[in-house]
Design an enzyme around this catalytic site. Structure first.
Site, PDB file in Angstrom:
ATOM      1  N   HIS A  78     -41.504  61.890  62.222  1.00 40.06           N
ATOM      2  CA  HIS A  78     -42.784  62.465  62.653  1.00 40.06           C
ATOM      3  C   HIS A  78     -43.912  61.477  62.346  1.00 40.06           C
ATOM      4  O   HIS A  78     -43.815  60.687  61.400  1.00 40.06           O
ATOM      5  CB  HIS A  78     -43.068  63.777  61.897  1.00 40.06           C
ATOM      6  CG  HIS A  78     -42.267  64.939  62.362  1.00 40.06           C
ATOM      7  ND1 HIS A  78     -41.424  65.645  61.533  1.00 40.06           N
ATOM      8  CD2 HIS A  78     -42.183  65.560  63.567  1.00 40.06           C
ATOM      9  CE1 HIS A  78     -40.859  66.632  62.207  1.00 40.06           C
ATOM     10  NE2 HIS A  78     -41.303  66.604  63.444  1.00 40.06           N
ATOM     11  N   CYS A 126     -45.282  68.940  55.644  1.00 40.01           N
ATOM     12  CA  CYS A 126     -44.435  69.854  56.439  1.00 40.01           C
ATOM     13  C   CYS A 126     -44.367  71.260  55.863  1.00 40.01           C
ATOM     14  O   CYS A 126     -44.106  72.220  56.577  1.00 40.01           O
ATOM     15  CB  CYS A 126     -42.996  69.354  56.512  1.00 40.01           C
ATOM     16  SG  CYS A 126     -42.749  67.636  56.256  1.00 40.01           S
TER      17      CYS A 126
HETATM   18  C1  CIR Z   1     -36.467  68.508  60.637  1.00 39.85           C
HETATM   19  O1  CIR Z   1     -35.756  67.515  60.867  1.00 39.85           O
HETATM   20  O2  CIR Z   1     -37.047  69.121  61.510  1.00 39.85           O
HETATM   21  C2  CIR Z   1     -36.580  68.965  59.197  1.00 39.85           C
HETATM   22  N1  CIR Z   1     -35.344  68.734  58.525  1.00 39.85           N
HETATM   23  C3  CIR Z   1     -37.711  68.264  58.508  1.00 39.85           C
HETATM   24  C4  CIR Z   1     -39.046  68.587  59.122  1.00 39.85           C
HETATM   25  C5  CIR Z   1     -40.141  67.826  58.497  1.00 39.85           C
HETATM   26  N2  CIR Z   1     -41.384  68.178  59.072  1.00 39.85           N
HETATM   27  C6  CIR Z   1     -42.434  67.372  59.102  1.00 39.85           C
HETATM   28  O3  CIR Z   1     -42.356  66.190  58.748  1.00 39.85           O
HETATM   29  N3  CIR Z   1     -43.543  67.864  59.611  1.00 39.85           N
END
Ligand code: CIR
Length: 254
Positions: free
Chosen positions: A162, A249
């Site tokens: 991201h 996140c």
């Molecule tokens: C994913 O791969 O979607 C989750 N394991 C981690 C999400 C992390 N979100 C973020 O960086 N905003």
């Protein structure tokens, strides 16, 4: 100033969260809960009222609420996550967000977008094109922002999951920046704090009112942020890191 935050408790299914770092092992879900408690305490310490949603075992990654909505001063946009196992998480946030926003907008197919790819700098939003956020999703968000007197721009990216894995806007024109974003022309105007390569994970910090939350274990980044004049609070996110998650996140802040 942020007044509110929304978080979702991690479930036991967090161990099945999407990861690109299997070598780090599976998250310890009990430790993840303790770390989540500390994260909530830190947000409250910063003066934010925190809405805590129950774990949703159907979605292993649902504690990463940042990805399912983009909260601005005027509107919230409910996203359409690009990861197939995360599709549907966004529906679970709608009723909660409605309590805070009269104006809800939606990213629709074929557009995909995850909030982790969106960095707010006052009324402008940088949107990374990642494996999760496509050009159509970014364009929809830019159009929506425009309707409400805000703006957005697209950032091409190659490596990070991201956008905010490599960038954090700390306020006062200061940008924490790592890896592929360090030399990007669109970030030239900022006063940059460069994150060392061996501390790349710590680029995912969050400014919450008078403090910057910094992940535990990254002393060089912490020192650089403090030298730039910010007060820091260290929060351990080791278990979330195992599934590519970090400080930003884990909450929606508005
Ligand atoms: C994913 O791969 O979607 C989750 N394991 C981690 C999400 C992390 N979100 C973020 O960086 N905003």
């Amino acid at each position: 100033m942020f007044k509110n935050a929304i978080v979702r408790r991690p479930g036991h299914s967090l161990v099945n969260g999407i990861t690109s770092s299997p070598e780090l092992g599976k998250p310890d879900d009990r430790l993840a809960i303790k770390q989540h408690d500390a994260y909530i305490r830190a947000l409250k310490f910063c003066g934010v009222e925190v809405t805590v949603l129950q774990a949703d075992e159907r979605f292993p990654d649902s504690c990463f609420v940042e990805d399912v909505a983009v909260c601005t001063k005027k509107i919230a946009a409910i996203t359409n996550p690009g990861a197939s196992s995360r599709k549907g998480e966004e529906k679970e946030i709608i009723e909660v967000i409605k309590k805070y926003y009269n104006n809800l907008e939606y990213i629709k197919k074929p557009g995909t977008l995850e909030g982790g790819d969106v960095m707010m700098v006052k009324d402008h939003f940088y949107i990374g094109l990642s494996k999760r956020t496509n050009r159509e999703g970014a364009k929809q968000l830019i159009k929506t922002l425009g309707k409400y007197g805000m703006s957005g721009s697209i950032v091409e990216m190659l490596k990070m999951l991201h956008l905010k894995n490599g960038l954090a806007y700390l306020g006062d024109n200061v940008l924490l920046v790592a890896g592929e974003f360090i030399n990007k022309v669109e970030f030239k105007k900022f006063n940059k704090i460069l994150v060392d390569e061996d501390e790349t994970y710590s680029a995912n910090c969050i400014r919450v009112n008078d403090y910057v939350l910094v992940p535990a274990g990254y002393p060089k980044t912490k020192e650089k942020i403090e030298k730039a004049g910010f007060k820091t609070i260290v929060v351990d996110t080791s278990e979330y890191r195992k599934v590519n998650g970090g400080l930003s996140c884990l909450s929606l802040r508005f």
